[in-house]
Design a protein around this motif. Structure first.
Motif, PDB file in Angstrom:
ATOM      1  N   PRO A  36     -75.677 -34.952  36.559  1.00 23.69           N
ATOM      2  CA  PRO A  36     -76.092 -35.841  37.654  1.00 23.69           C
ATOM      3  C   PRO A  36     -75.769 -35.255  39.035  1.00 23.69           C
ATOM      4  N   GLU A  37     -74.628 -34.566  39.162  1.00 23.63           N
ATOM      5  CA  GLU A  37     -74.249 -33.958  40.435  1.00 23.63           C
ATOM      6  C   GLU A  37     -75.187 -32.808  40.811  1.00 23.63           C
ATOM      7  N   LEU A  38     -75.762 -32.164  39.784  1.00 31.99           N
ATOM      8  CA  LEU A  38     -76.635 -31.007  40.020  1.00 31.99           C
ATOM      9  C   LEU A  38     -78.101 -31.408  40.205  1.00 31.99           C
ATOM     10  N   ASN A  39     -78.353 -32.696  40.146  1.00 34.12           N
ATOM     11  CA  ASN A  39     -79.726 -33.210  40.179  1.00 34.12           C
ATOM     12  C   ASN A  39     -80.539 -32.657  41.347  1.00 34.12           C
ATOM     13  N   ASN A  40     -79.966 -32.703  42.547  1.00 35.32           N
ATOM     14  CA  ASN A  40     -80.722 -32.271  43.735  1.00 35.32           C
ATOM     15  C   ASN A  40     -81.025 -30.773  43.716  1.00 35.32           C
ATOM     16  N   LEU A  41     -80.088 -29.972  43.176  1.00 32.97           N
ATOM     17  CA  LEU A  41     -80.331 -28.527  43.088  1.00 32.97           C
ATOM     18  C   LEU A  41     -81.539 -28.237  42.207  1.00 32.97           C
ATOM     19  N   TYR A  42     -81.633 -28.954  41.078  1.00 28.23           N
ATOM     20  CA  TYR A  42     -82.751 -28.708  40.164  1.00 28.23           C
ATOM     21  C   TYR A  42     -84.056 -29.309  40.687  1.00 28.23           C
ATOM     22  N   LYS A  43     -83.967 -30.402  41.424  1.00 28.67           N
ATOM     23  CA  LYS A  43     -85.176 -30.930  42.069  1.00 28.67           C
ATOM     24  C   LYS A  43     -85.745 -29.898  43.041  1.00 28.67           C
ATOM     25  N   THR A  44     -84.839 -29.293  43.817  1.00 33.10           N
ATOM     26  CA  THR A  44     -85.265 -28.254  44.760  1.00 33.10           C
ATOM     27  C   THR A  44     -85.878 -27.074  44.026  1.00 33.10           C
ATOM     28  N   LEU A  45     -85.245 -26.667  42.928  1.00 39.60           N
ATOM     29  CA  LEU A  45     -85.742 -25.539  42.134  1.00 39.60           C
ATOM     30  C   LEU A  45     -87.180 -25.782  41.673  1.00 39.60           C
ATOM     31  N   PHE A  46     -87.426 -26.953  41.112  1.00 36.81           N
ATOM     32  CA  PHE A  46     -88.759 -27.246  40.573  1.00 36.81           C
ATOM     33  C   PHE A  46     -89.794 -27.436  41.694  1.00 36.81           C
ATOM     34  N   LYS A  47     -89.369 -28.080  42.778  1.00 32.48           N
ATOM     35  CA  LYS A  47     -90.305 -28.264  43.902  1.00 32.48           C
ATOM     36  C   LYS A  47     -90.689 -26.918  44.520  1.00 32.48           C
ATOM     37  N   GLU A  48     -89.719 -26.017  44.629  1.00 38.61           N
ATOM     38  CA  GLU A  48     -89.999 -24.696  45.198  1.00 38.61           C
ATOM     39  C   GLU A  48     -90.931 -23.893  44.301  1.00 38.61           C
ATOM     40  N   ALA A  49     -90.805 -24.079  42.977  1.00 35.11           N
ATOM     41  CA  ALA A  49     -91.706 -23.384  42.049  1.00 35.11           C
ATOM     42  C   ALA A  49     -93.151 -23.813  42.308  1.00 35.11           C
ATOM     43  N   ILE A  50     -93.338 -25.115  42.520  1.00 31.66           N
ATOM     44  CA  ILE A  50     -94.692 -25.627  42.773  1.00 31.66           C
ATOM     45  C   ILE A  50     -95.192 -25.180  44.146  1.00 31.66           C
ATOM     46  N   THR A  51     -94.323 -25.243  45.157  1.00 34.79           N
ATOM     47  CA  THR A  51     -94.705 -24.812  46.510  1.00 34.79           C
ATOM     48  C   THR A  51     -95.092 -23.338  46.528  1.00 34.79           C
ATOM     49  N   THR A  52     -94.332 -22.515  45.838  1.00 33.58           N
ATOM     50  CA  THR A  52     -94.627 -21.078  45.784  1.00 33.58           C
ATOM     51  C   THR A  52     -95.927 -20.820  45.040  1.00 33.58           C
ATOM     52  N   TRP A  53     -96.141 -21.548  43.932  1.00 38.75           N
ATOM     53  CA  TRP A  53     -97.392 -21.423  43.179  1.00 38.75           C
ATOM     54  C   TRP A  53     -98.577 -21.760  44.088  1.00 38.75           C
ATOM     55  N   GLU A  54     -98.453 -22.828  44.872  1.00 37.83           N
ATOM     56  CA  GLU A  54     -99.540 -23.243  45.766  1.00 37.83           C
ATOM     57  C   GLU A  54     -99.828 -22.161  46.812  1.00 37.83           C
ATOM     58  N   ALA A  55     -98.760 -21.550  47.326  1.00 32.56           N
ATOM     59  CA  ALA A  55     -98.949 -20.487  48.325  1.00 32.56           C
ATOM     60  C   ALA A  55     -99.605 -19.264  47.706  1.00 32.56           C
ATOM     61  N   ASN A  56     -99.204 -18.947  46.467  1.00 32.43           N
ATOM     62  CA  ASN A  56     -99.759 -17.769  45.785  1.00 32.43           C
ATOM     63  C   ASN A  56    -101.209 -17.977  45.366  1.00 32.43           C
ATOM     64  N   ASN A  57    -101.571 -19.220  45.064  1.00 32.42           N
ATOM     65  CA  ASN A  57    -102.910 -19.510  44.543  1.00 32.42           C
ATOM     66  C   ASN A  57    -103.838 -20.146  45.575  1.00 32.42           C
ATOM     67  N   LEU A  58    -103.308 -20.410  46.766  1.00 34.19           N
ATOM     68  CA  LEU A  58    -104.103 -20.948  47.886  1.00 34.19           C
ATOM     69  C   LEU A  58    -104.814 -22.247  47.530  1.00 34.19           C
ATOM     70  N   LYS A  59    -104.122 -23.112  46.794  1.00 38.81           N
ATOM     71  CA  LYS A  59    -104.664 -24.439  46.473  1.00 38.81           C
ATOM     72  C   LYS A  59    -103.519 -25.363  46.093  1.00 38.81           C
ATOM     73  N   PRO A  60    -103.721 -26.673  46.233  1.00 34.52           N
ATOM     74  CA  PRO A  60    -102.641 -27.618  45.906  1.00 34.52           C
ATOM     75  C   PRO A  60    -102.499 -27.791  44.399  1.00 34.52           C
ATOM     76  N   TRP A  61    -101.280 -28.087  43.987  1.00 35.45           N
ATOM     77  CA  TRP A  61    -101.037 -28.351  42.571  1.00 35.45           C
ATOM     78  C   TRP A  61    -101.332 -29.820  42.272  1.00 35.45           C
ATOM     79  N   VAL A  62    -102.063 -30.075  41.195  1.00 31.56           N
ATOM     80  CA  VAL A  62    -102.375 -31.442  40.769  1.00 31.56           C
ATOM     81  C   VAL A  62    -101.368 -31.836  39.694  1.00 31.56           C
TER      82      VAL A  62
END
Length: 356
Positions: free
Chosen positions: A261-287
């Motif tokens: 539970p204490e690490l929750n925010n770190l992993y939220k950031t990890l997963f959100k950054e994966a999606i943000t990076t994917w969107e930047a690499n693929n030049l389209k939003p993730w659905v």
């Protein structure tokens, strides 16, 4: 799975995939994370393969800096975690100042690159014995048999507890006064957190999660491969009872910072950054997909069940049938393990069983 989830997170070292699976990994069409736990001196290839993911994940600050300097792929830190409830029934038998001082070590051997530096541990134990210090060594895990002769030669009393279940694995911490880690390369190791969560102080080289956690107390950090510093740390813990109890009193508090539970925010950031990076690499939003969310604590329990199956096959392969079968009972009886995986395990284990 690719059709059902938003992110694929490879906890397994992707550099160890066979060539065909590496091609599959490199071409996953959705946001991907690859974890790199540690990198030994000749293992830069781990970083090169993990870099095909959108994000590289590391579990300690040491590797955040190292991988950040060796890869153009974004590197994000999110620590290993523990489930505090697992340790509520652990009652540590803290050292009172009398009798043998019991050192605990865990691991599976042989290991590549001698990264856990059991040779250093043996030198430390030898110096302690030569100085007539009353110590005992308790070890847990597979492969320690190869060191029996070394332990006997230096005259240290030792007990080998073989892993038979997750519950008994944690009971190990009720038998020791301090946990000792002599590694040169680690992402964790996880037993550092488990020892602290059990209320047992730690002596460790300055590696991985030990470097992160022990800076706050709960034990003593030593330079890598520094036999004298490790010997002094053991002597200090044994003979300075006030310091020993101070470390023990802080340990559970420190470990609580690494609960899921204490690490929750770190992993939220990890997963959100994966999606943000994917969107930047693929030049389209993730659905985003709609899928059932499994809490991290439940996911960890499932991972441990699968891990038990893996360890069971290793034990059966070495001819340790009784312990291997005991370890497999819980996952086989669990409804959380895929039926196909159970069948594959049973088929493979029967071959191992009758082969030996």
């Amino acid at each position: 799975m690719i059709q059902q989830v938003d992110v694929i997170h490879w906890l397994f070292n992707v550099a160890h995939l066979d060539d065909d699976r590496k091609v599959d990994f490199r071409n996953i069409p959705i946001p991907t994370i690859a974890t790199v736990h540690h990198v030994c001196s000749d293992e830069i290839y781990k970083i090169e393969e993990a870099a095909y993911a959108d994000i590289i994940h590391v579990v300690s600050i040491e590797w955040l800096h190292f991988l950040g300097a060796h890869s153009k792929t974004p590197v994000i830190y999110a620590s290993l975690g523990i489930m505090p409830d697992d340790f509520k029934k652990i009652n540590p038998d803290l050292y009172t100042g009398n009798g043998a001082f019991k050192l605990g070590m865990m691991g599976s051997y042989p290991g590549k690159f001698n990264r856990k530096r059991i040779d250093i541990a043996i030198e430390v134990l030898k110096k302690l014995v030569d100085n007539s210090m009353n110590i005992e060594l308790l070890i847990q895990g597979r492969g320690w048999e190869q060191f029996y002769n070394d332990f006997e030669e230096i005259g240290v009393k030792f007990t080998h507890q073989k892993l038979t279940s997750d519950r008994k694995a944690l009971k190990f911490f009720e038998s020791i006064h301090v946990y000792l880690c002599t590694s040169d390369f680690e992402g964790g190791p996880l037993p550092i957190l488990e020892s602290l969560a059990s209320g047992v102080p730690v002596i460790s080289t300055n590696i991985g999660i030990a470097a992160d956690a022990l800076k706050k107390g709960g034990g003593i950090l030593c330079p890598k491969a520094d036999v004298s510093a490790l010997v002094d740390a053991v002597v200090s813990m044994k003979e300075d009872h006030e310091k020993y109890l101070e470390c023990a009193s802080k340990s559970k508090n420190i470990a609580s910072n690494y609960s899921w539970p204490e690490l929750n925010n770190l992993y939220k950031t990890l997963f959100k950054e994966a999606i943000t990076t994917w969107e930047a690499n693929n030049l389209k939003p993730w659905v985003y997909r709609n899928a059932k969310i499994i809490p991290a604590s439940e996911q960890r329990k499932i991972e441990l069940l699968y891990d038990n199956l893996r360890q069971s096959l290793q034990l059966l392969g070495r001819g340790d049938k009784v312990v291997g079968l005991k370890l497999a009972l819980r996952p086989i009886m669990s409804g959380k393990i895929n039926l196909k995986r159970k069948w594959l395990f049973i088929r493979t284990s029967l071959r191992q069983f009758f082969k030996n």
